[in-house]
Design a protein around this motif. Sequence first.
Motif, mmCIF file in Angstrom:
data_model
loop_
_atom_site.group_PDB
_atom_site.id
_atom_site.type_symbol
_atom_site.label_atom_id
_atom_site.label_comp_id
_atom_site.label_asym_id
_atom_site.label_seq_id
_atom_site.Cartn_x
_atom_site.Cartn_y
_atom_site.Cartn_z
ATOM 1 N N LEU A 6 0.994 -1.369 0.056
ATOM 2 C CA LEU A 6 0.139 0.023 -0.039
ATOM 3 C C LEU A 6 0.817 1.196 -0.002
ATOM 4 O O LEU A 6 0.826 2.309 -0.673
ATOM 5 C CB LEU A 6 -0.895 -0.155 1.057
ATOM 6 C CG LEU A 6 -1.959 1.300 1.173
ATOM 7 C CD1 LEU A 6 -2.715 1.236 0.378
ATOM 8 C CD2 LEU A 6 -2.322 1.256 2.642
ATOM 9 N N LEU A 7 2.024 1.265 0.943
ATOM 10 C CA LEU A 7 2.960 2.463 0.883
ATOM 11 C C LEU A 7 3.517 2.602 -0.387
ATOM 12 O O LEU A 7 3.628 3.728 -0.979
ATOM 13 C CB LEU A 7 3.921 2.203 2.233
ATOM 14 C CG LEU A 7 3.264 2.245 3.548
ATOM 15 C CD1 LEU A 7 4.483 1.781 4.454
ATOM 16 C CD2 LEU A 7 2.840 3.589 3.884
ATOM 17 N N GLN A 8 3.939 1.674 -0.901
ATOM 18 C CA GLN A 8 4.442 1.703 -2.355
ATOM 19 C C GLN A 8 3.596 2.022 -3.398
ATOM 20 O O GLN A 8 3.934 3.138 -4.328
ATOM 21 C CB GLN A 8 5.041 0.394 -2.968
ATOM 22 C CG GLN A 8 5.803 0.376 -4.096
ATOM 23 C CD GLN A 8 6.533 -0.916 -4.405
ATOM 24 O OE1 GLN A 8 5.973 -1.993 -4.129
ATOM 25 N NE2 GLN A 8 7.562 -0.832 -5.189
ATOM 26 N N ALA A 9 2.221 1.580 -3.485
ATOM 27 C CA ALA A 9 1.226 1.881 -4.337
ATOM 28 C C ALA A 9 0.797 3.532 -4.402
ATOM 29 O O ALA A 9 0.648 3.984 -5.277
ATOM 30 C CB ALA A 9 0.185 1.070 -4.463
ATOM 31 N N LEU A 10 0.918 4.285 -2.936
ATOM 32 C CA LEU A 10 0.492 5.497 -2.777
ATOM 33 C C LEU A 10 1.472 6.619 -2.899
ATOM 34 O O LEU A 10 1.163 7.625 -2.703
ATOM 35 C CB LEU A 10 -0.508 5.421 -1.665
ATOM 36 C CG LEU A 10 -1.501 4.566 -1.628
ATOM 37 C CD1 LEU A 10 -2.645 4.787 -0.698
ATOM 38 C CD2 LEU A 10 -2.570 4.926 -3.116
ATOM 39 N N SER A 11 2.740 5.945 -2.844
ATOM 40 C CA SER A 11 3.835 6.841 -2.505
ATOM 41 C C SER A 11 3.815 7.879 -3.607
ATOM 42 O O SER A 11 3.757 7.516 -4.900
ATOM 43 C CB SER A 11 5.122 6.382 -2.165
ATOM 44 O OG SER A 11 5.486 5.733 -3.354
ATOM 45 N N VAL A 20 1.711 5.838 10.314
ATOM 46 C CA VAL A 20 1.679 4.494 11.184
ATOM 47 C C VAL A 20 1.962 4.716 12.486
ATOM 48 O O VAL A 20 3.015 5.495 12.755
ATOM 49 C CB VAL A 20 2.673 3.388 10.337
ATOM 50 C CG1 VAL A 20 2.503 2.345 11.229
ATOM 51 C CG2 VAL A 20 2.401 3.495 8.736
ATOM 52 N N THR A 21 1.131 4.372 13.568
ATOM 53 C CA THR A 21 1.315 4.408 14.796
ATOM 54 C C THR A 21 1.096 3.024 15.350
ATOM 55 O O THR A 21 -0.038 2.818 15.484
ATOM 56 C CB THR A 21 0.539 5.533 15.332
ATOM 57 O OG1 THR A 21 0.525 6.754 14.666
ATOM 58 C CG2 THR A 21 0.737 5.707 16.934
ATOM 59 N N VAL A 25 -2.777 2.264 11.362
ATOM 60 C CA VAL A 25 -2.516 3.040 10.000
ATOM 61 C C VAL A 25 -3.658 3.783 9.899
ATOM 62 O O VAL A 25 -4.827 3.387 9.620
ATOM 63 C CB VAL A 25 -2.213 2.072 8.746
ATOM 64 C CG1 VAL A 25 -2.024 2.841 7.641
ATOM 65 C CG2 VAL A 25 -1.123 0.951 9.037
ATOM 66 N N GLU A 26 -3.342 5.238 9.721
ATOM 67 C CA GLU A 26 -4.484 6.109 9.188
ATOM 68 C C GLU A 26 -4.112 6.397 7.786
ATOM 69 O O GLU A 26 -2.999 7.005 7.608
ATOM 70 C CB GLU A 26 -4.615 7.033 10.240
ATOM 71 C CG GLU A 26 -5.804 8.307 9.702
ATOM 72 C CD GLU A 26 -5.740 9.417 10.705
ATOM 73 O OE1 GLU A 26 -6.663 9.708 11.215
ATOM 74 O OE2 GLU A 26 -4.492 10.540 10.760
ATOM 75 N N LEU A 27 -5.187 6.427 6.860
ATOM 76 C CA LEU A 27 -4.888 6.930 5.607
ATOM 77 C C LEU A 27 -5.893 7.825 5.214
ATOM 78 O O LEU A 27 -7.092 7.903 5.695
ATOM 79 C CB LEU A 27 -5.153 5.633 4.455
ATOM 80 C CG LEU A 27 -4.956 6.015 2.914
ATOM 81 C CD1 LEU A 27 -4.141 5.147 2.411
ATOM 82 C CD2 LEU A 27 -6.402 6.352 2.524
#
Length: 97
Positions: A6-11, A20-21, A25-27
Amino acid sequence: MNLEKLLQALSGNPMYRISVTGDTVELIAVTPSMGEAASDVEAEPSESRHMIIIFKIKEGNELEPINAYVEDSRGQRRSVGLDEIRWWLDIIDQTSG
């Protein structure tokens, strides 16, 4: 979907912010205005809205959506079904490398 995927797809996409805590994860996604969504170039500017999705990180860094809503500039919230979020995650998972 896996957190790293997900991080890679939206970066690099300025429409998304991810924090991220611990195991949460809060998006936050900035949604287009009604006029922008309808491609109406003559529409009056309208309020911004944000979609907020909260995930729990499970074993293997897999994400489980636990809450989702759209919030307008006045702080009013409208719930979004978690099935819609799972469908969206499936689309991202299938289209990302």
